[in-house]
Design a protein around this motif. Structure first.
Motif, mmCIF file in Angstrom:
data_model
loop_
_atom_site.group_PDB
_atom_site.id
_atom_site.type_symbol
_atom_site.label_atom_id
_atom_site.label_comp_id
_atom_site.label_asym_id
_atom_site.label_seq_id
_atom_site.Cartn_x
_atom_site.Cartn_y
_atom_site.Cartn_z
ATOM 1 N N GLU A 51 0.863 -1.285 0.004
ATOM 2 C CA GLU A 51 -0.105 0.029 0.232
ATOM 3 C C GLU A 51 0.848 1.372 -0.059
ATOM 4 O O GLU A 51 0.318 2.448 -0.400
ATOM 5 C CB GLU A 51 -1.042 -0.026 1.470
ATOM 6 N N VAL A 52 2.256 1.250 0.519
ATOM 7 C CA VAL A 52 3.003 2.337 0.518
ATOM 8 C C VAL A 52 4.347 2.354 -0.326
ATOM 9 O O VAL A 52 5.231 2.900 -0.024
ATOM 10 C CB VAL A 52 3.444 2.629 2.190
ATOM 11 N N ILE A 53 4.201 1.534 -1.639
ATOM 12 C CA ILE A 53 5.255 1.135 -2.272
ATOM 13 C C ILE A 53 5.987 2.773 -2.819
ATOM 14 O O ILE A 53 6.957 3.022 -3.078
ATOM 15 C CB ILE A 53 5.199 0.428 -3.500
ATOM 16 N N GLY A 54 4.701 3.526 -3.263
ATOM 17 C CA GLY A 54 5.123 4.826 -3.701
ATOM 18 C C GLY A 54 5.889 5.654 -3.045
ATOM 19 O O GLY A 54 6.314 6.859 -3.633
ATOM 20 N N ILE A 55 5.890 5.509 -1.592
ATOM 21 C CA ILE A 55 6.737 6.652 -0.837
ATOM 22 C C ILE A 55 8.289 6.622 -1.165
ATOM 23 O O ILE A 55 8.939 7.522 -0.704
ATOM 24 C CB ILE A 55 6.347 6.385 0.911
ATOM 25 N N TRP A 56 8.709 5.515 -1.701
ATOM 26 C CA TRP A 56 10.115 5.386 -1.807
ATOM 27 C C TRP A 56 10.596 6.108 -3.051
ATOM 28 O O TRP A 56 10.028 5.497 -4.002
ATOM 29 C CB TRP A 56 10.738 3.997 -1.634
#
Length: 128
Positions: A51-56
Motif C-alpha cells: 500500500e505504500v510502495i510509492g513513498i520510496w
C-alpha cells in the motif's frame, strides 16, 4: 504497530525492514498474502507494504523514510524522512515513484508511540 478495523490482526514493521502480521489474540504469524491483502486496517503507520510502495524515491535506502501515518479519513498519507522532508501522498500509493507534495521541515519523531509533530517552513502543521 497497527490493528485491523475488527481488531483481529496486528501489523508491525521489524528492525530488519519486514512487515509482519499476527492474529489477535493467539499471536500466530499470518503468512498467507491473500488473507493479508483482504485486511482493512484501522490505522496505518508502517513504511512497509504494498500500500505504500510509492513513498520510496528512486535513490532511497531502507532507513531514509522514518515514519508514515494515514489520515483518519484514510485518503492521505504523510511521511517524514532523514532529509527533513515531509511528504503528503494519496493513500494507498501502490505504484512506484508516485507524485507527492513535499515540504522542508524541522522534524521531531517519536517512533515508539507513532507520534509525528512537524513545523514546516510553510507554517503549516501536521499532527497525529
Amino acid at each position: 504497530m497497527d490493528f485491523s478495523a475488527d481488531s483481529s490482526y496486528l501489523q508491525v514493521s521489524t528492525g530488519s525492514y519486514k512487515r509482519q502480521v499476527y492474529e489477535v489474540p493467539s499471536g500466530k504469524q499470518l503468512v498467507d498474502q491473500a488473507v493479508i491483502d483482504r485486511i482493512t486496517w484501522a490505522t496505518w503507520t508502517s513504511v512497509l507494504g504494498d500500500e505504500v510502495i510509492g513513498i520510496w524515491s528512486r535513490h532511497a535506502e531502507k532507513a531514509d523514510v522514518n515514519c508514515a501515518c494515514v489520515s483518519h479519513s484514510g485518503i492521505n498519507l504523510v511521511t517524514g524522512d532523514d532529509f527533513g522532508m515531509v511528504k503528503l501522498f494519496d493513500f494507498p500509493c501502490p505504484e512506484k515513484f508516485v507524485r507527492s507534495f513535499s515540504f522542508f521541515c524541522i522534524l521531531t519523531i517519536t517512533s515508539t508511540v507513532g507520534l509525528i509533530v512537524l513545523w514546516c517552513f510553510s507554517r503549516r502543521w501536521v499532527m497525529e
